[in-house]
Design an enzyme around this catalytic site. Sequence first.
Site, PDB file in Angstrom:
ATOM      1  N   THR A 109       0.868  -1.159   0.000  1.00 26.59           N
ATOM      2  CA  THR A 109       0.000   0.000   0.000  1.00 26.59           C
ATOM      3  C   THR A 109       0.909   1.213   0.000  1.00 26.59           C
ATOM      4  OG1 THR A 109      -1.525  -1.216   1.448  1.00 26.59           O
ATOM      5  CG2 THR A 109      -1.937   1.120   1.219  1.00 26.59           C
ATOM      6  N   ARG A 151     -12.298  -9.172  -3.494  1.00 25.01           N
ATOM      7  CA  ARG A 151     -11.769  -8.724  -2.200  1.00 25.01           C
ATOM      8  C   ARG A 151     -11.513  -7.226  -2.200  1.00 25.01           C
ATOM      9  NH1 ARG A 151      -6.874  -7.045  -0.273  1.00 25.01           N
ATOM     10  NH2 ARG A 151      -6.558  -7.319   1.985  1.00 25.01           N
ATOM     11  N   GLY A 159      -9.718  -4.426   0.508  1.00 33.70           N
ATOM     12  CA  GLY A 159      -8.949  -4.303   1.740  1.00 33.70           C
ATOM     13  C   GLY A 159      -9.332  -3.089   2.554  1.00 33.70           C
ATOM     14  N   ASP A 160      -8.421  -2.676   3.423  1.00 35.72           N
ATOM     15  CA  ASP A 160      -8.720  -1.591   4.366  1.00 35.72           C
ATOM     16  C   ASP A 160      -8.499  -0.202   3.797  1.00 35.72           C
ATOM     17  OD1 ASP A 160      -5.877  -2.376   4.453  1.00 35.72           O
ATOM     18  OD2 ASP A 160      -5.695  -0.770   5.918  1.00 35.72           O
ATOM     19  N   THR A 217      -0.828   0.349   6.386  1.00 34.07           N
ATOM     20  CA  THR A 217      -0.433  -0.644   5.397  1.00 34.07           C
ATOM     21  C   THR A 217      -0.224  -1.980   6.089  1.00 34.07           C
ATOM     22  OG1 THR A 217       1.291  -1.302   3.816  1.00 34.07           O
ATOM     23  CG2 THR A 217       1.993   0.085   5.648  1.00 34.07           C
ATOM     24  N   GLY A 218      -0.590  -3.056   5.424  1.00 35.69           N
ATOM     25  CA  GLY A 218      -0.388  -4.377   6.015  1.00 35.69           C
ATOM     26  C   GLY A 218      -1.510  -5.322   5.651  1.00 35.69           C
ATOM     27  N   GLY A 273      -4.802  -6.284   5.401  1.00 34.00           N
ATOM     28  CA  GLY A 273      -5.966  -5.428   5.460  1.00 34.00           C
ATOM     29  C   GLY A 273      -7.096  -5.904   6.344  1.00 34.00           C
TER      30      GLY A 273
END
Length: 302
Positions: free
Chosen positions: A172, A200, A202-203, A223-224, A226
């Site tokens: 990200t 999908r 993510g966050d 970041t990571g 999600g």
Amino acid sequence: MNVFAYPASASWSLAIHGGAGGRVEELGVQGDGEYEEGLAEAYRAGALILEAGGTALDAVCAAVVALEDNPLFNAGRGSALRHDGSIQTDAAVMSGGRAGAVAAIECARNPVTVARRVMENGSAVLRASIPAETIEEWGLELADQEYFRTPGRIAQLDNVQAGRIPAQKHGTVGAVAIDCEGRLAAATSTGGMVNQVIGRIGDSPLVGAGTYARDGVVAVSCTGAGEAFIQGVVAHEIAARVRHGGADLADAVRDVLDEEVGGRGATGGIIAVGADGRVVVAHNSPAMFAATAAEGAVTVWS
């Protein structure tokens, strides 16, 4: 876990990240310095705006656009390929109590600019699958799928699907800033996870999960993995601890990363800037790409 905190060194502050998790060998980096150069270039894009008295929103968007244009980072042109070899991108911006976000975008060269346009339009906060015609009507640049399908990302997907390497769950880019008028802003953009299942999200485009900013409190970009950031509502949880609990920003970032991300067996990183201009960079992942100004110079983590 690593946590770094720096006081404001000017009338404004800026921090950027290019993802947690480390280098992707398939992207064919020619030298160890290319990631650092990309981060420094993106930082300068935002810093020039703030130095000239520009807004935090303009600065974070400029920094993220620079990262989206760099194929080394998982956003824009460097987006990871999904299970079927295609790309979809997500992004969010927030400033002044307003937010805009996009998900499952397939044809925008710079998704963060589309997210900003959604915010400025005001008819929605989150929009998905915006057609090319609309993006073009907004005067924003389009790109076809082949623009995103770089040789490095194709090789990465092939290696993951063949079981030669594990699927990297990080990737990200983002930026947070406070300008000389005290306005806070955050922007985050991503190409998702390599080989991710169709559908999908993510966050990154979820306000309060991977992206959040509130004037007088904090701006956060994450970041990571999600799913952990979504379930922990990580960006907003940090803001809530600072705003309502009076927590020190570094403590709030560290504790939320530990409890809501590490506590779910996940890894990632966070950048944040407080209302006093202090910058915090934290990660519990093996590596973190980030940059900010410290002691008069741009400090890069990689």
